[in-house]
Motif scaffolding. Structure first.
Motif, PDB file in Angstrom:
ATOM      1  N   ALA A  93       0.838  -1.195   0.000  1.00  0.00           N
ATOM      2  CA  ALA A  93       0.000   0.000   0.000  1.00  0.00           C
ATOM      3  C   ALA A  93       0.874   1.247   0.000  1.00  0.00           C
ATOM      4  O   ALA A  93       2.013   1.220   0.454  1.00  0.00           O
ATOM      5  CB  ALA A  93      -0.903   0.001   1.223  1.00  0.00           C
ATOM      6  N   ILE A  94       0.303   2.323  -0.496  1.00  0.00           N
ATOM      7  CA  ILE A  94       0.961   3.632  -0.471  1.00  0.00           C
ATOM      8  C   ILE A  94       0.215   4.493   0.534  1.00  0.00           C
ATOM      9  O   ILE A  94      -1.021   4.577   0.495  1.00  0.00           O
ATOM     10  CB  ILE A  94       0.926   4.292  -1.868  1.00  0.00           C
ATOM     11  N   TYR A  95       0.954   5.122   1.448  1.00  0.00           N
ATOM     12  CA  TYR A  95       0.376   5.983   2.468  1.00  0.00           C
ATOM     13  C   TYR A  95       0.942   7.390   2.364  1.00  0.00           C
ATOM     14  O   TYR A  95       2.110   7.563   2.029  1.00  0.00           O
ATOM     15  CB  TYR A  95       0.725   5.475   3.878  1.00  0.00           C
ATOM     16  N   ASP A  96       0.118   8.367   2.705  1.00  0.00           N
ATOM     17  CA  ASP A  96       0.619   9.724   2.919  1.00  0.00           C
ATOM     18  C   ASP A  96       1.194   9.755   4.323  1.00  0.00           C
ATOM     19  O   ASP A  96       0.634   9.160   5.242  1.00  0.00           O
ATOM     20  CB  ASP A  96      -0.519  10.741   2.837  1.00  0.00           C
ATOM     21  N   LEU A  97       2.322  10.432   4.483  1.00  0.00           N
ATOM     22  CA  LEU A  97       2.933  10.526   5.805  1.00  0.00           C
ATOM     23  C   LEU A  97       3.682  11.836   5.935  1.00  0.00           C
ATOM     24  O   LEU A  97       4.067  12.439   4.941  1.00  0.00           O
ATOM     25  CB  LEU A  97       3.877   9.343   6.055  1.00  0.00           C
ATOM     26  N   PRO A  98       3.886  12.262   7.175  1.00  0.00           N
ATOM     27  CA  PRO A  98       4.617  13.513   7.386  1.00  0.00           C
ATOM     28  C   PRO A  98       6.091  13.337   7.031  1.00  0.00           C
ATOM     29  O   PRO A  98       6.756  12.458   7.561  1.00  0.00           O
ATOM     30  CB  PRO A  98       4.428  13.799   8.884  1.00  0.00           C
ATOM     31  N   MET A  99       6.602  14.153   6.120  1.00  0.00           N
ATOM     32  CA  MET A  99       7.974  13.990   5.633  1.00  0.00           C
ATOM     33  C   MET A  99       9.038  14.358   6.663  1.00  0.00           C
ATOM     34  O   MET A  99      10.111  13.826   6.655  1.00  0.00           O
ATOM     35  CB  MET A  99       8.189  14.810   4.362  1.00  0.00           C
ATOM     36  N   ASP A 100       8.744  15.262   7.550  1.00  0.00           N
ATOM     37  CA  ASP A 100       9.756  15.713   8.515  1.00  0.00           C
ATOM     38  C   ASP A 100       9.530  15.119   9.900  1.00  0.00           C
ATOM     39  O   ASP A 100       9.723  15.778  10.908  1.00  0.00           O
ATOM     40  CB  ASP A 100       9.751  17.248   8.589  1.00  0.00           C
ATOM     41  N   THR A 101       9.111  13.877   9.951  1.00  0.00           N
ATOM     42  CA  THR A 101       8.834  13.211  11.217  1.00  0.00           C
ATOM     43  C   THR A 101       9.605  11.904  11.285  1.00  0.00           C
ATOM     44  O   THR A 101       9.612  11.128  10.326  1.00  0.00           O
ATOM     45  CB  THR A 101       7.325  12.919  11.346  1.00  0.00           C
ATOM     46  N   ASP A 102      10.251  11.671  12.412  1.00  0.00           N
ATOM     47  CA  ASP A 102      10.897  10.383  12.653  1.00  0.00           C
ATOM     48  C   ASP A 102       9.783   9.389  12.960  1.00  0.00           C
ATOM     49  O   ASP A 102       9.110   9.500  13.991  1.00  0.00           O
ATOM     50  CB  ASP A 102      11.866  10.506  13.825  1.00  0.00           C
ATOM     51  N   LEU A 103       9.543   8.452  12.068  1.00  0.00           N
ATOM     52  CA  LEU A 103       8.440   7.506  12.250  1.00  0.00           C
ATOM     53  C   LEU A 103       8.572   6.688  13.528  1.00  0.00           C
ATOM     54  O   LEU A 103       7.586   6.202  14.061  1.00  0.00           O
ATOM     55  CB  LEU A 103       8.326   6.585  11.038  1.00  0.00           C
ATOM     56  N   ASN A 104       9.789   6.541  14.027  1.00  0.00           N
ATOM     57  CA  ASN A 104       9.987   5.801  15.279  1.00  0.00           C
ATOM     58  C   ASN A 104       9.417   6.534  16.480  1.00  0.00           C
ATOM     59  O   ASN A 104       9.259   5.944  17.543  1.00  0.00           O
ATOM     60  CB  ASN A 104      11.471   5.514  15.493  1.00  0.00           C
ATOM     61  N   THR A 105       9.101   7.826  16.329  1.00  0.00           N
ATOM     62  CA  THR A 105       8.535   8.582  17.447  1.00  0.00           C
ATOM     63  C   THR A 105       7.010   8.522  17.467  1.00  0.00           C
ATOM     64  O   THR A 105       6.394   8.952  18.427  1.00  0.00           O
ATOM     65  CB  THR A 105       8.967  10.066  17.392  1.00  0.00           C
ATOM     66  N   LEU A 106       6.401   7.990  16.417  1.00  0.00           N
ATOM     67  CA  LEU A 106       4.944   7.873  16.370  1.00  0.00           C
ATOM     68  C   LEU A 106       4.476   6.669  17.171  1.00  0.00           C
ATOM     69  O   LEU A 106       5.193   5.683  17.309  1.00  0.00           O
ATOM     70  CB  LEU A 106       4.475   7.735  14.913  1.00  0.00           C
ATOM     71  N   ASP A 107       3.259   6.737  17.701  1.00  0.00           N
ATOM     72  CA  ASP A 107       2.698   5.607  18.446  1.00  0.00           C
ATOM     73  C   ASP A 107       2.582   4.371  17.561  1.00  0.00           C
ATOM     74  O   ASP A 107       2.772   3.258  18.009  1.00  0.00           O
ATOM     75  CB  ASP A 107       1.323   5.956  19.004  1.00  0.00           C
ATOM     76  N   HIS A 108       2.223   4.567  16.303  1.00  0.00           N
ATOM     77  CA  HIS A 108       2.152   3.459  15.347  1.00  0.00           C
ATOM     78  C   HIS A 108       2.163   4.032  13.942  1.00  0.00           C
ATOM     79  O   HIS A 108       1.875   5.192  13.729  1.00  0.00           O
ATOM     80  CB  HIS A 108       0.889   2.623  15.558  1.00  0.00           C
ATOM     81  N   TYR A 109       2.543   3.201  12.974  1.00  0.00           N
ATOM     82  CA  TYR A 109       2.454   3.592  11.565  1.00  0.00           C
ATOM     83  C   TYR A 109       1.140   3.019  11.042  1.00  0.00           C
ATOM     84  O   TYR A 109       0.591   2.109  11.631  1.00  0.00           O
ATOM     85  CB  TYR A 109       3.539   3.002  10.679  1.00  0.00           C
ATOM     86  N   PRO A 110       0.710   3.495   9.893  1.00  0.00           N
ATOM     87  CA  PRO A 110      -0.457   2.848   9.274  1.00  0.00           C
ATOM     88  C   PRO A 110      -0.098   1.393   8.978  1.00  0.00           C
ATOM     89  O   PRO A 110       0.956   1.111   8.424  1.00  0.00           O
ATOM     90  CB  PRO A 110      -0.660   3.615   7.965  1.00  0.00           C
ATOM     91  N   SER A 111      -0.940   0.487   9.392  1.00  0.00           N
ATOM     92  CA  SER A 111      -0.679  -0.922   9.112  1.00  0.00           C
ATOM     93  C   SER A 111      -1.981  -1.705   9.143  1.00  0.00           C
ATOM     94  O   SER A 111      -2.954  -1.289   9.759  1.00  0.00           O
ATOM     95  CB  SER A 111       0.313  -1.514  10.113  1.00  0.00           C
ATOM     96  N   VAL A 112      -1.971  -2.826   8.485  1.00  0.00           N
ATOM     97  CA  VAL A 112      -3.124  -3.714   8.437  1.00  0.00           C
ATOM     98  C   VAL A 112      -2.596  -5.130   8.525  1.00  0.00           C
ATOM     99  O   VAL A 112      -1.632  -5.475   7.856  1.00  0.00           O
ATOM    100  CB  VAL A 112      -3.895  -3.534   7.109  1.00  0.00           C
ATOM    101  N   TRP A 113      -3.214  -5.936   9.352  1.00  0.00           N
ATOM    102  CA  TRP A 113      -2.869  -7.353   9.399  1.00  0.00           C
ATOM    103  C   TRP A 113      -4.102  -8.126   8.983  1.00  0.00           C
ATOM    104  O   TRP A 113      -5.168  -7.994   9.576  1.00  0.00           O
ATOM    105  CB  TRP A 113      -2.429  -7.789  10.794  1.00  0.00           C
TER     106      TRP A 113
END
Length: 54
Positions: free
Chosen positions: A27-47
């Motif tokens: 999948a393709i997601y929009d995300l904040p470009m100037d954000t360390d993804l490791n600092t977010l509570d979670h990334y967009p994901s689907v299981w």
């Protein structure tokens, strides 16, 4: 994971990964470009597991 503000590069990478991993759902997601993804509570994901289709 691949991030870029260039939509053409994202599409090209997506097509490359689809060819490389035809059994996977990608999948393709929009995300904040100037954000360390490791600092977010979670990334967009689907299981989706096998049991979802039973």
């Amino acid at each position: 994971m691949y991030a870029s503000s260039n939509h053409e590069k994202v599409r090209a990478k997506y097509e490359e990964l689809i060819a490389q991993y035809p059994e996977n759902y990608l999948a393709i997601y929009d995300l904040p470009m100037d954000t360390d993804l490791n600092t977010l509570d979670h990334y967009p994901s689907v299981w989706i597991g096998k049991e979802e289709f039973e």
